[in-house]
Design a protein around this motif. Structure first.
Motif, PDB file in Angstrom:
ATOM      1  N   GLU A  55      43.768  45.760 -27.236  1.00 58.83           N
ATOM      2  CA  GLU A  55      43.249  44.482 -26.756  1.00 58.83           C
ATOM      3  C   GLU A  55      41.937  44.739 -26.047  1.00 58.83           C
ATOM      4  O   GLU A  55      41.791  45.766 -25.376  1.00 58.83           O
ATOM      5  N   GLY A  56      41.024  43.812 -26.187  1.00 64.75           N
ATOM      6  CA  GLY A  56      39.752  43.974 -25.503  1.00 64.75           C
ATOM      7  C   GLY A  56      38.788  42.862 -25.862  1.00 64.75           C
ATOM      8  O   GLY A  56      39.140  41.907 -26.551  1.00 64.75           O
ATOM      9  N   TRP A  57      37.569  43.027 -25.382  1.00 62.65           N
ATOM     10  CA  TRP A  57      36.499  42.064 -25.658  1.00 62.65           C
ATOM     11  C   TRP A  57      35.783  42.502 -26.918  1.00 62.65           C
ATOM     12  O   TRP A  57      35.537  43.681 -27.136  1.00 62.65           O
ATOM     13  N   TYR A  58      35.420  41.506 -27.722  1.00 63.79           N
ATOM     14  CA  TYR A  58      34.851  41.797 -29.032  1.00 63.79           C
ATOM     15  C   TYR A  58      33.660  40.886 -29.297  1.00 63.79           C
ATOM     16  O   TYR A  58      33.662  39.710 -28.928  1.00 63.79           O
ATOM     17  N   CYS A  59      32.641  41.442 -29.943  1.00 60.00           N
ATOM     18  CA  CYS A  59      31.501  40.629 -30.394  1.00 60.00           C
ATOM     19  C   CYS A  59      31.555  40.579 -31.915  1.00 60.00           C
ATOM     20  O   CYS A  59      31.435  41.609 -32.573  1.00 60.00           O
ATOM     21  N   GLN A  60      31.731  39.371 -32.449  1.00 58.49           N
ATOM     22  CA  GLN A  60      31.794  39.239 -33.903  1.00 58.49           C
ATOM     23  C   GLN A  60      30.446  39.552 -34.551  1.00 58.49           C
ATOM     24  O   GLN A  60      30.390  40.089 -35.642  1.00 58.49           O
ATOM     25  N   GLY A  61      29.366  39.225 -33.843  1.00 61.58           N
ATOM     26  CA  GLY A  61      28.034  39.513 -34.384  1.00 61.58           C
ATOM     27  C   GLY A  61      27.806  41.006 -34.542  1.00 61.58           C
ATOM     28  O   GLY A  61      27.262  41.469 -35.536  1.00 61.58           O
ATOM     29  N   CYS A  62      28.207  41.766 -33.517  1.00 61.01           N
ATOM     30  CA  CYS A  62      28.049  43.223 -33.540  1.00 61.01           C
ATOM     31  C   CYS A  62      29.162  43.894 -34.340  1.00 61.01           C
ATOM     32  O   CYS A  62      29.050  45.056 -34.703  1.00 61.01           O
ATOM     33  N   GLU A  63      30.239  43.166 -34.568  1.00 58.92           N
ATOM     34  CA  GLU A  63      31.451  43.739 -35.160  1.00 58.92           C
ATOM     35  C   GLU A  63      31.878  44.969 -34.382  1.00 58.92           C
ATOM     36  O   GLU A  63      32.125  46.045 -34.952  1.00 58.92           O
ATOM     37  N   ALA A  64      31.960  44.782 -33.040  1.00 58.58           N
ATOM     38  CA  ALA A  64      32.299  45.911 -32.175  1.00 58.58           C
ATOM     39  C   ALA A  64      32.966  45.408 -30.903  1.00 58.58           C
ATOM     40  O   ALA A  64      32.676  44.302 -30.434  1.00 58.58           O
ATOM     41  N   PHE A  65      33.847  46.257 -30.366  1.00 57.89           N
ATOM     42  CA  PHE A  65      34.409  45.978 -29.054  1.00 57.89           C
ATOM     43  C   PHE A  65      33.349  46.285 -28.002  1.00 57.89           C
ATOM     44  O   PHE A  65      32.478  47.131 -28.214  1.00 57.89           O
ATOM     45  N   VAL A  66      33.407  45.578 -26.890  1.00 57.71           N
ATOM     46  CA  VAL A  66      32.501  45.821 -25.774  1.00 57.71           C
ATOM     47  C   VAL A  66      33.345  46.077 -24.533  1.00 57.71           C
ATOM     48  O   VAL A  66      34.513  45.691 -24.467  1.00 57.71           O
ATOM     49  N   THR A  67      32.748  46.743 -23.553  1.00 59.57           N
ATOM     50  CA  THR A  67      33.463  47.045 -22.319  1.00 59.57           C
ATOM     51  C   THR A  67      33.632  45.761 -21.504  1.00 59.57           C
ATOM     52  O   THR A  67      32.965  44.755 -21.756  1.00 59.57           O
ATOM     53  N   ASP A  68      34.511  45.813 -20.498  1.00 59.43           N
ATOM     54  CA  ASP A  68      34.701  44.652 -19.614  1.00 59.43           C
ATOM     55  C   ASP A  68      33.382  44.271 -18.955  1.00 59.43           C
ATOM     56  O   ASP A  68      33.061  43.087 -18.825  1.00 59.43           O
ATOM     57  N   LYS A  69      32.587  45.274 -18.548  1.00 58.37           N
ATOM     58  CA  LYS A  69      31.298  44.997 -17.903  1.00 58.37           C
ATOM     59  C   LYS A  69      30.339  44.328 -18.895  1.00 58.37           C
ATOM     60  O   LYS A  69      29.700  43.338 -18.553  1.00 58.37           O
ATOM     61  N   GLU A  70      30.258  44.851 -20.114  1.00 58.82           N
ATOM     62  CA  GLU A  70      29.376  44.244 -21.120  1.00 58.82           C
ATOM     63  C   GLU A  70      29.813  42.819 -21.437  1.00 58.82           C
ATOM     64  O   GLU A  70      28.981  41.936 -21.654  1.00 58.82           O
ATOM     65  N   ALA A  71      31.137  42.604 -21.458  1.00 59.90           N
ATOM     66  CA  ALA A  71      31.662  41.275 -21.755  1.00 59.90           C
ATOM     67  C   ALA A  71      31.287  40.280 -20.657  1.00 59.90           C
ATOM     68  O   ALA A  71      31.072  39.102 -20.931  1.00 59.90           O
ATOM     69  N   ALA A  72      31.201  40.760 -19.407  1.00 66.18           N
ATOM     70  CA  ALA A  72      30.887  39.876 -18.284  1.00 66.18           C
ATOM     71  C   ALA A  72      29.387  39.666 -18.110  1.00 66.18           C
ATOM     72  O   ALA A  72      28.952  38.636 -17.586  1.00 66.18           O
ATOM     73  N   ASP A  73      28.583  40.645 -18.520  1.00 64.56           N
ATOM     74  CA  ASP A  73      27.125  40.527 -18.378  1.00 64.56           C
ATOM     75  C   ASP A  73      26.612  39.336 -19.183  1.00 64.56           C
ATOM     76  O   ASP A  73      27.213  38.919 -20.172  1.00 64.56           O
ATOM     77  N   ASN A  74      25.475  38.819 -18.750  1.00 67.27           N
ATOM     78  CA  ASN A  74      24.803  37.748 -19.499  1.00 67.27           C
ATOM     79  C   ASN A  74      25.729  36.546 -19.710  1.00 67.27           C
ATOM     80  O   ASN A  74      25.735  35.924 -20.773  1.00 67.27           O
ATOM     81  N   ASN A  75      26.550  36.262 -18.684  1.00 69.82           N
ATOM     82  CA  ASN A  75      27.512  35.147 -18.734  1.00 69.82           C
ATOM     83  C   ASN A  75      28.452  35.226 -19.929  1.00 69.82           C
ATOM     84  O   ASN A  75      28.855  34.210 -20.496  1.00 69.82           O
ATOM     85  N   GLY A  76      28.798  36.449 -20.326  1.00 65.05           N
ATOM     86  CA  GLY A  76      29.756  36.622 -21.411  1.00 65.05           C
ATOM     87  C   GLY A  76      29.185  36.388 -22.794  1.00 65.05           C
ATOM     88  O   GLY A  76      29.944  36.257 -23.760  1.00 65.05           O
ATOM     89  N   VAL A  77      27.864  36.359 -22.890  1.00 66.84           N
ATOM     90  CA  VAL A  77      27.211  36.100 -24.179  1.00 66.84           C
ATOM     91  C   VAL A  77      26.513  37.371 -24.650  1.00 66.84           C
ATOM     92  O   VAL A  77      25.820  38.031 -23.875  1.00 66.84           O
ATOM     93  N   CYS A  78      26.665  37.696 -25.907  1.00 67.99           N
ATOM     94  CA  CYS A  78      25.998  38.867 -26.474  1.00 67.99           C
ATOM     95  C   CYS A  78      24.489  38.657 -26.430  1.00 67.99           C
ATOM     96  O   CYS A  78      23.996  37.669 -26.973  1.00 67.99           O
ATOM     97  N   PRO A  79      23.744  39.579 -25.811  1.00 70.75           N
ATOM     98  CA  PRO A  79      22.287  39.404 -25.750  1.00 70.75           C
ATOM     99  C   PRO A  79      21.616  39.522 -27.121  1.00 70.75           C
ATOM    100  O   PRO A  79      20.545  38.964 -27.333  1.00 70.75           O
ATOM    101  N   ASP A  80      22.248  40.204 -28.054  1.00 67.30           N
ATOM    102  CA  ASP A  80      21.653  40.354 -29.390  1.00 67.30           C
ATOM    103  C   ASP A  80      21.930  39.158 -30.286  1.00 67.30           C
ATOM    104  O   ASP A  80      21.113  38.801 -31.121  1.00 67.30           O
TER     105      ASP A  80
END
Ligand SMILES: [Zn+2]
Length: 157
Positions: free
Chosen positions: A124-149
């Motif tokens: 279980e974890g945070w995932y970015c569909q655009g990156c097709e990758a899991f992200v850390t809890d910190k990355e998931a919280a950064d930028n208001n939970g939005v992928c910067p890419d």
């Protein structure tokens, strides 16, 4: 004296979009290295290809009422055309849906299963569909939970 070899490859693009200058840059840089290596007497295998699997491919194919295979059969050609137009000196272009590639992956997969390296589990974890990758809890919280890419919200899976 043994002949020296060089194996050169690029990032393997998903074919759910058109090639862009970033792809061209990647291929041109690798081509410079391949040509330089050949001039210096190396036997060069310069591998290019296309990744034809993944959620983005499936979604794009579905949006066009096609199977993923029908879709990639059309779109991978854009990358082969770019390679030809730029006169990139590739040795081969392998698609992840090529039968010989599929057979090789299945062989390696089976060897890993037999060795106990692949097993069923859950994650279980945070995932970015655009990156097709899991992200850390910190990355998931950064930028208001939005992928910067991708400017898409991370999702919990
Ligand atoms: Zn992303």
């Amino acid at each position: 004296m043994t002949k020296k070899h060089a194996y050169i490859t690029t990032a393997i693009p998903y074919v759910n979009g058109l090639p862009h200058v970033g792809h061209a840059m990647d291929y041109m840089l690798a081509d410079v290295w391949a040509r330089y290596s050949r001039q210096n007497g190396r036997e060069v295998r310069f591998q290019a290809g296309a990744d034809e699997h993944g959620n983005k491919i499936a979604a794009k194919a579905a949006s066009q009422n096609q199977t993923p295979q029908e879709y990639v059969d059309q779109t991978h050609v854009n990358f082969k055309k770019m390679i030809a137009e730029l006169n990139i000196s590739v040795t081969d272009f392998i698609r992840t849906t090529d039968a010989h590639h599929v057979a090789a992956v299945q062989y390696i997969w089976q060897k890993l299963v037999e060795a106990g390296y692949i097993y069923k589990g859950s994650y279980e974890g945070w995932y970015c569909q655009g990156c097709e990758a899991f992200v850390t809890d910190k990355e998931a919280a950064d930028n208001n939970g939005v992928c910067p890419d991708h400017q898409t919200p991370h999702i919990s899976v």
